[in-house]
Enzyme design. Structure first.
Site, PDB file in Angstrom:
ATOM      1  N   HIS A  16       0.835  -1.203   0.000  1.00 45.36           N
ATOM      2  CA  HIS A  16       0.000   0.000   0.000  1.00 45.36           C
ATOM      3  C   HIS A  16       0.868   1.251   0.000  1.00 45.36           C
ATOM      4  CE1 HIS A  16      -0.404   1.186   4.563  1.00 45.36           C
ATOM      5  NE2 HIS A  16       0.815   0.798   4.286  1.00 45.36           N
ATOM      6  N   CYS A  35       5.736   6.485   4.586  1.00 47.81           N
ATOM      7  CA  CYS A  35       4.634   5.666   4.072  1.00 47.81           C
ATOM      8  C   CYS A  35       3.989   6.286   2.840  1.00 47.81           C
ATOM      9  CB  CYS A  35       3.578   5.446   5.155  1.00 47.81           C
ATOM     10  SG  CYS A  35       4.162   4.383   6.477  1.00 47.81           S
ATOM     11  N   HIS A  41       4.934   0.259  -0.360  1.00 46.64           N
ATOM     12  CA  HIS A  41       5.706  -0.660   0.477  1.00 46.64           C
ATOM     13  C   HIS A  41       4.761  -1.755   0.935  1.00 46.64           C
ATOM     14  CE1 HIS A  41       3.854   2.230   3.223  1.00 46.64           C
ATOM     15  NE2 HIS A  41       3.803   1.222   4.095  1.00 46.64           N
ATOM     16  N   HIS A  43       3.413  -4.914   3.795  1.00 43.58           N
ATOM     17  CA  HIS A  43       3.310  -5.362   5.182  1.00 43.58           C
ATOM     18  C   HIS A  43       2.911  -6.836   5.208  1.00 43.58           C
ATOM     19  CE1 HIS A  43       3.643  -1.411   7.003  1.00 43.58           C
ATOM     20  NE2 HIS A  43       2.727  -0.956   6.164  1.00 43.58           N
ATOM     21  N   ASP A  81      -4.522 -10.719  -0.178  1.00 41.64           N
ATOM     22  CA  ASP A  81      -3.178 -11.309  -0.167  1.00 41.64           C
ATOM     23  C   ASP A  81      -2.467 -11.093  -1.507  1.00 41.64           C
ATOM     24  OD1 ASP A  81      -1.072 -12.707   1.078  1.00 41.64           O
ATOM     25  OD2 ASP A  81      -1.662 -14.560   0.052  1.00 41.64           O
ATOM     26  N   HIS A  82      -1.268 -10.513  -1.433  1.00 45.14           N
ATOM     27  CA  HIS A  82      -0.452 -10.197  -2.606  1.00 45.14           C
ATOM     28  C   HIS A  82      -1.148  -9.227  -3.550  1.00 45.14           C
ATOM     29  CE1 HIS A  82       1.922 -13.438  -0.938  1.00 45.14           C
ATOM     30  NE2 HIS A  82       2.905 -13.085  -1.743  1.00 45.14           N
ATOM     31  N   GLU A 125      -0.151  -4.446  11.861  1.00 43.80           N
ATOM     32  CA  GLU A 125       0.426  -3.963  10.605  1.00 43.80           C
ATOM     33  C   GLU A 125       1.959  -4.032  10.644  1.00 43.80           C
ATOM     34  OE1 GLU A 125      -0.613  -0.146   7.957  1.00 43.80           O
ATOM     35  OE2 GLU A 125       0.536   0.304   9.753  1.00 43.80           O
TER      36      GLU A 125
HETATM   37 NI    NI Z   1       2.420   0.952   5.577  1.00 38.75          NI
END
Ligand code: NI
Length: 137
Positions: A16, A35, A41, A43, A81-82, A125
């Site tokens: 995200h 961010c 990036h 998580h 996911d992904h 997170e």
């Molecule tokens: Ni983040």
């Protein structure tokens, strides 16, 4: 009567970028810091879903955790996911913060589970960031 609860842990990996079109590039950077990196990036999210245990279903059986697992897999893990969270339609108008994501996960699950069974959704997170929502306002 005492009512225990049970919490199941699920995981998904997603990318995200914290960014809002309502702010200038400079203000986005000031608010979201690293961010706001244009390249995004990732998580390794952990989702903690707490439900009332021993809930009777309409046909007299007990709500089983297999159903919870299937619901979370279908509604949450397979969706995120992904994936890039910023591309998800639910985030077209809001930022992919942990607060917004935990609210979305709650909404996705609560409509698929027996009434009042869902007690809380937690979202880890990062090592230091945990979000949760337990319904209400
Ligand atoms: Ni983040």
């Amino acid at each position: 009567m005492a009512q225990a609860s049970v919490t199941r842990r699920y995981r998904f990996c997603a990318a995200h970028r914290l960014h809002t079109d309502h702010l200038s590039p400079e203000d986005n950077l000031a608010v979201f810091g690293k961010c706001n990196n244009p390249n995004g990036h990732g998580h390794n999210y952990v989702v903690l879903v707490t439900v009332k245990s021993g809930v009777q279903t309409s046909n007299g059986g007990e709500m089983d955790l297999d159903r919870l697992d299937r619901t979370v897999a279908a509604q949450v893990v397979s969706r995120f996911d992904h994936h890039d969270l910023n591309q998800d339609p639910a985030f077209a108008e809001c930022t992919t913060t942990g607060e917004n994501l935990v609210l979305l996960i709650w909404d996705l699950l609560v409509k698929c589970l027996p009434s009042r069974q869902l007690k809380k959704v937690g979202l880890i997170e990062t090592r230091d960031n945990y979000f949760e929502y337990a319904g209400g306002h």
